[in-house]
Design an enzyme around this catalytic site. Structure first.
Site, PDB file in Angstrom:
ATOM      1  N   VAL A   1       0.796  -1.144   0.103  1.00 24.80           N
ATOM      2  CA  VAL A   1       0.053  -0.048   0.036  1.00 24.80           C
ATOM      3  C   VAL A   1       0.929   1.213  -0.021  1.00 24.80           C
ATOM      4  O   VAL A   1       1.756   1.405   0.838  1.00 24.80           O
ATOM      5  CB  VAL A   1      -0.915  -0.004   1.163  1.00 24.80           C
ATOM      6  CG1 VAL A   1      -1.670   1.242   1.258  1.00 24.80           C
ATOM      7  CG2 VAL A   1      -1.821  -1.134   1.258  1.00 24.80           C
ATOM      8  N   CYS A   2       0.431   2.307  -0.812  1.00 19.68           N
ATOM      9  CA  CYS A   2       1.133   3.757  -1.001  1.00 19.68           C
ATOM     10  C   CYS A   2       0.173   4.477  -0.873  1.00 19.68           C
ATOM     11  O   CYS A   2      -0.972   4.143  -1.124  1.00 19.68           O
ATOM     12  CB  CYS A   2       2.350   3.422  -2.073  1.00 19.68           C
ATOM     13  SG  CYS A   2       1.471   3.813  -3.639  1.00 19.68           S
ATOM     14  N   GLY A   3       0.446   5.689  -1.060  1.00 15.16           N
ATOM     15  CA  GLY A   3      -0.319   6.888  -1.079  1.00 15.16           C
ATOM     16  C   GLY A   3      -1.402   6.937  -2.109  1.00 15.16           C
ATOM     17  O   GLY A   3      -2.618   7.013  -2.003  1.00 15.16           O
TER      18      GLY A   3
END
EC number: 2.7.1.194
Length: 101
Positions: free
Chosen positions: A8-10
């Site tokens: 998961v990232c921005g």
């Protein structure tokens, strides 16, 4: 059973895609049965049913909540196996030992 990892990232297009590839390489070399997917932090809840472990940067990991047999791994350097590797292996060996070959 195969341990399912969600990176998961921005926004789900940059860091998480690269992290997905790095985690996949690392777990393959470590002989762990796995799948890896990626998404944006805003989408992780809809992806939880297909994940056992969520991996994200330490500041983002604090925004991710899970219940049951799901785990969050926060890492400082998402692209460095030297950083995420030991943390990820610890969770896998402790909670998903059947996936270690």
């Amino acid at each position: 059973m195969t341990v399912r990892i969600l990176a998961v990232c921005g926004n789900g297009q940059g860091s998480s895609m690269i992290m997905k590839m790095k985690v996949d390489q690392f777990l393959t070399q470590s002989n762990i049965d796995h799948t890896v997917n990626s998404c944006a932090v805003g989408e992780y809840k809809s992806e939880l049913s297909g994940a056992d472990i969520i991996i994200a940067s330490t500041h983002m990991a604090g925004e991710i909540t899970v219940t049951g047999n799901k785990y969050v791994v926060g890492v400082r350097n998402m692209l460095s196996p030297a950083d995420f590797g030991p943390k990820l292996l610890k969770v896998i060996k402790e909670h998903f030992p059947q996936d270690v070959k």
